[in-house]
Design a protein around this motif. Structure first.
Motif, PDB file in Angstrom:
ATOM      1  N   ALA A 103       9.803   2.432   5.098  1.00  0.00           N
ATOM      2  CA  ALA A 103      10.397   3.950   5.039  1.00  0.00           C
ATOM      3  C   ALA A 103      10.168   4.788   3.200  1.00  0.00           C
ATOM      4  CB  ALA A 103      11.278   4.752   5.860  1.00  0.00           C
ATOM      5  N   GLU A 104       9.325   5.417   2.646  1.00  0.00           N
ATOM      6  CA  GLU A 104       9.740   6.139   1.530  1.00  0.00           C
ATOM      7  C   GLU A 104      10.636   7.579   1.824  1.00  0.00           C
ATOM      8  OE1 GLU A 104       6.892   5.928  -2.095  1.00  0.00           O
ATOM      9  OE2 GLU A 104       5.722   6.270  -0.463  1.00  0.00           O
ATOM     10  N   GLY A 105      11.423   7.864   0.401  1.00  0.00           N
ATOM     11  CA  GLY A 105      12.114   9.174   0.769  1.00  0.00           C
ATOM     12  C   GLY A 105      12.894   9.497   2.037  1.00  0.00           C
TER      13      GLY A 105
ATOM     14  N   LEU B 189       0.740  -1.076  -0.019  1.00  0.00           N
ATOM     15  CA  LEU B 189      -0.059   0.020  -0.180  1.00  0.00           C
ATOM     16  C   LEU B 189       0.910   1.738  -0.020  1.00  0.00           C
ATOM     17  CD1 LEU B 189      -2.999   1.206   0.165  1.00  0.00           C
ATOM     18  CD2 LEU B 189      -2.373   1.168   2.567  1.00  0.00           C
ATOM     19  N   ASP B 190       1.056   2.284  -0.990  1.00  0.00           N
ATOM     20  CA  ASP B 190       1.725   3.131  -1.583  1.00  0.00           C
ATOM     21  C   ASP B 190       1.166   4.138  -0.410  1.00  0.00           C
ATOM     22  OD1 ASP B 190       3.536   4.311  -2.427  1.00  0.00           O
ATOM     23  OD2 ASP B 190       3.787   3.925  -4.191  1.00  0.00           O
ATOM     24  N   ASP B 191       2.621   5.119   0.190  1.00  0.00           N
ATOM     25  CA  ASP B 191       1.965   6.506  -0.083  1.00  0.00           C
ATOM     26  C   ASP B 191       1.331   6.539   1.603  1.00  0.00           C
ATOM     27  OD1 ASP B 191       2.989   7.462  -2.241  1.00  0.00           O
ATOM     28  OD2 ASP B 191       1.680   7.961  -3.164  1.00  0.00           O
ATOM     29  N   PHE B 192       1.144   5.634   2.417  1.00  0.00           N
ATOM     30  CA  PHE B 192       0.516   5.702   3.554  1.00  0.00           C
ATOM     31  C   PHE B 192       0.095   6.499   4.046  1.00  0.00           C
ATOM     32  CE2 PHE B 192      -1.016   3.725   7.645  1.00  0.00           C
ATOM     33  CZ  PHE B 192      -2.187   3.427   7.451  1.00  0.00           C
TER      34      PHE B 192
HETATM   35 MG    MG Z   1       4.709   6.362  -2.878  1.00  0.00          MG
END
Ligand code: MG
Ligand code: C2E
Ligand code: MG
Ligand code: MG
Length: 273
Positions: free
Chosen positions: A236-238, A179-182
């Protein structure tokens, strides 16, 4: 006179609207040209585990116009979704990613890498999407456990039962879901309980603000606690700074992606393995 002012205003707006319409039409033409003339590329950004080992990559699309100018997905994915061009574009992404995954899987040093692709709601809900995924897996003879599909919460627009069923059909092939951009959507918790995701990706907004903003830090901690109780892995993105990485490690985050470890690069520049 008031009447003239009104006329001028109308002319002003209609010219502005024409400019918007023209820009969209031009972008749509560029997307069609890119589809016809091999103008899309996948870039690969590494994902690392807690030991700093590269465990896989996210495939991120780039579009190059006839002049070789790069158009970012943020600029063209929304229009591609509106026009339906996301369907052939998404099929190209699936094909290209599966070919790359196959290349990794047949080389011992990269055989264990996973590859994530982003799939738009509109693509996911195409009637033959499950069949397309199954066919790509077979055609490229990949071990499906290496393939992961990233969806955002927008995928549940409409009927949640249909989404759950479709996810189960694809999971039955062996493919995993993230699930992206949670944290950026509305109904995260109620959906999360019902949709069979394997992984959550904490939106980069929270990672970015984690150090200076206690509410973002609290959200990150809550997402990590929640995911442990639901038995989901968290990416953890970014992640851009060593301090963010350190804090996430302390909080128990398992997987990491961000400029600190590597930007998205074309496959020729992919060095990890
Ligand atoms: Mg994302
Ligand atoms: P996303 O799936 O959430 O991808 C993460 C975005 O964050 C990527 O932007 C990536 O380049 C960027 N990023 C990664 N690490 C960092 C960092 O440390 N700092 C910062 N500031 N940014 C970082 P990108 O490549 O521009 O893609 C934007 C969005 O476009 C993606 O967000 C995804 O929603 C969409 N997208 C990209 N490729 C595809 C695709 O093949 N299909 C579909 N449907 N959507 C795609
Ligand atoms: Mg993504
Ligand atoms: Mg995003």
């Amino acid at each position: 006179r008031a009447k003239d002012d009104g006329r001028n205003l109308i002319r002003f707006f209609s010219e502005a609207m024409q400019a918007v319409v023209a820009a969209r039409a031009e972008l749509e033409l560029k997307l069609r040209a890119a589809l016809a003339c091999n103008g899309f590329r996948l870039y690969y950004q590494p994902q690392l585990d807690r030991n700093g080992r590269v465990i896989g990559a996210e495939a991120l699309i780039r579009c190059f116009d006839a002049e070789g100018e790069m158009i970012s997905p943020a600029a063209f994915i929304p229009l591609a979704e509106e026009t339906g061009l996301i369907v052939p574009i998404g099929e190209w992404v699936l094909e290209t990613a599966c070919a790359q995954l196959r290349a990794w899987q047949r080389t011992p040093s990269t055989a264990g890498l996973s590859l994530s692709i982003n799939v738009s709601a509109r693509q996911f809900h195409q009637p033959d999407f499950v069949g397309k995924v199954a066919a790509a897996i077979e055609r490229h003879r990949i071990r499906p456990g290496g393939l992961e599909i990233e969806l955002t919460e927008s995928v549940v627009i409409g009927d949640i039962e249909t989404t759950v069923l479709r996810m189960r059909q694809i999971k039955a092939l062996g493919v995993r879901f993230a699930l992206d951009d949670f944290g950026t959507g509305y109904s995260s918790l109620s959906y999360l309980k019902r949709l069979p995701f394997d992984q959550l990706k904490i939106d980069q907004m929270f990672v970015r603000d984690m150090e200076k903003d206690t509410s973002s830090e609290a959200i990150v901690r809550a997402i990590l606690a929640l995911s442990r109780s639901l038995d989901l892995k968290v990416v953890a993105e970014g992640v851009e700074t060593a301090a963010q990485h350190e804090l996430l490690l302390t909080r128990g985050c398992e997987l990491f992606q961000g400029y600190l470890f590597g930007r998205p690069v074309p496959i020729e520049d992919w060095k990890a393995g």
